[in-house]
Write an enzyme that holds these catalytic residues in place. Sequence first.
Site, PDB file in Angstrom:
ATOM      1  N   ASP A  72       0.825  -1.201   0.000  1.00 33.18           N
ATOM      2  CA  ASP A  72       0.000   0.000   0.000  1.00 33.18           C
ATOM      3  C   ASP A  72       0.855   1.244   0.000  1.00 33.18           C
ATOM      4  OD1 ASP A  72      -2.746  -0.725   0.088  1.00 33.18           O
ATOM      5  OD2 ASP A  72      -2.338  -1.606   2.045  1.00 33.18           O
ATOM      6  N   ASP A 119      -4.701 -18.453  11.414  1.00 30.83           N
ATOM      7  CA  ASP A 119      -4.011 -19.740  11.226  1.00 30.83           C
ATOM      8  C   ASP A 119      -2.502 -19.591  11.413  1.00 30.83           C
ATOM      9  OD1 ASP A 119      -3.257 -18.369   8.958  1.00 30.83           O
ATOM     10  OD2 ASP A 119      -4.007 -19.855   7.523  1.00 30.83           O
ATOM     11  N   HIS A 121      -0.452 -17.504   9.950  1.00 29.73           N
ATOM     12  CA  HIS A 121       0.378 -17.114   8.805  1.00 29.73           C
ATOM     13  C   HIS A 121       0.979 -15.734   9.039  1.00 29.73           C
ATOM     14  CE1 HIS A 121      -3.441 -15.384   6.698  1.00 29.73           C
ATOM     15  NE2 HIS A 121      -2.754 -14.378   7.194  1.00 29.73           N
ATOM     16  N   GLU A 126       1.250 -19.284   4.340  1.00 29.12           N
ATOM     17  CA  GLU A 126       0.212 -20.131   4.894  1.00 29.12           C
ATOM     18  C   GLU A 126       0.798 -21.367   5.576  1.00 29.12           C
ATOM     19  OE1 GLU A 126      -2.514 -18.889   5.157  1.00 29.12           O
ATOM     20  OE2 GLU A 126      -3.484 -18.198   3.339  1.00 29.12           O
TER      21      GLU A 126
HETATM   22  P1  PGA Z   1      -5.939  -8.859   9.435  1.00 28.86           P
HETATM   23  O1  PGA Z   1      -5.033  -9.772   8.523  1.00 28.86           O
HETATM   24  O2  PGA Z   1      -5.033  -7.815   9.990  1.00 28.86           O
HETATM   25  O3  PGA Z   1      -6.953  -8.258   8.504  1.00 28.86           O
HETATM   26  O4  PGA Z   1      -6.517  -9.726  10.486  1.00 28.86           O
HETATM   27  C1  PGA Z   1      -3.815 -10.237   9.015  1.00 28.86           C
HETATM   28  C2  PGA Z   1      -3.279 -11.311   8.124  1.00 28.86           C
HETATM   29  O5  PGA Z   1      -4.071 -12.044   7.504  1.00 28.86           O
HETATM   30  O6  PGA Z   1      -2.048 -11.450   8.029  1.00 28.86           O
END
Ligand code: PGA
Length: 263
Positions: A72, A119, A121, A126
Amino acid sequence: MKLVILEDHTKASEWAAKYIRNQIVQFNPGPGRYFTLGLPTGSTPLGSYKKLIEYYKNGDLSFRYVKTFNMDEYVDILAENTHILDGNAPDLEAECNAFEEKIKAAGGIDLFFGGIGPDGHIAFNEPGSSLVSRTRVKTLAMDTILANARFFNGDLTKVPTMALTVGVGTIMDAREVLILITGAHKSLALYKAIEDGVNHMWTVSALQQHPKTLFVCDEDATLELRVKTVQYFKGLLHVHNKLVEPLYSMKQNGAVKEAACYF
Ligand code: PGA
């Protein structure tokens, strides 16, 4: 590793923003001396970004000599100093390799500011990602697609299934890593990051082997931690608060102390 536990998302976001501000001001950036910042997307960092914009508007912080590696654009950062992975590049592998080269050319990342997914990540690494991975194309896990549907009016079919992401190894190369974690839905991931072992199914846990990691979280995110762990880190809060008190400003020459007014 440090863990700073604050009451809620607002306080945690402000603490993280103050920390970033102090790191940049104390670095004393200038021509030929750029501070290099890794920045996340997602909703977690928005509160910190708002504070950083406020500091910028007040003249306490300038991004003139800050380079960013992120997805961004940001406040007054000059376009030539921002680096954004282009998901529409004709050759995605070349795009990812070039990103790594640009980080190297900038002298590496001074501070990598990140969030994590429920999760575990980090960036879009992932579960099961190699802990030495570099910038590359990743297939997103269903959990992440579900979590991100909110950015696409809840329409799962509109959420991209692939992403370009810096690797775990790219993040591990940063001189310092700051992770902001808020909300009960991230509490299992925080537990895995802090109390369980290094495990590629929870890629944030790789940071246990980073020499300088700072986790900033809210109370809700600590729900899966042991009471003993929470009390230990809460007992250290007065020490960790010295990182944001005093709060430095660029208003005057060099790193000038401003009245500390955190609590
Ligand atoms: P979020 O995303 O800040 O919108 O919870 C964090 C991420 O998925 O790494």
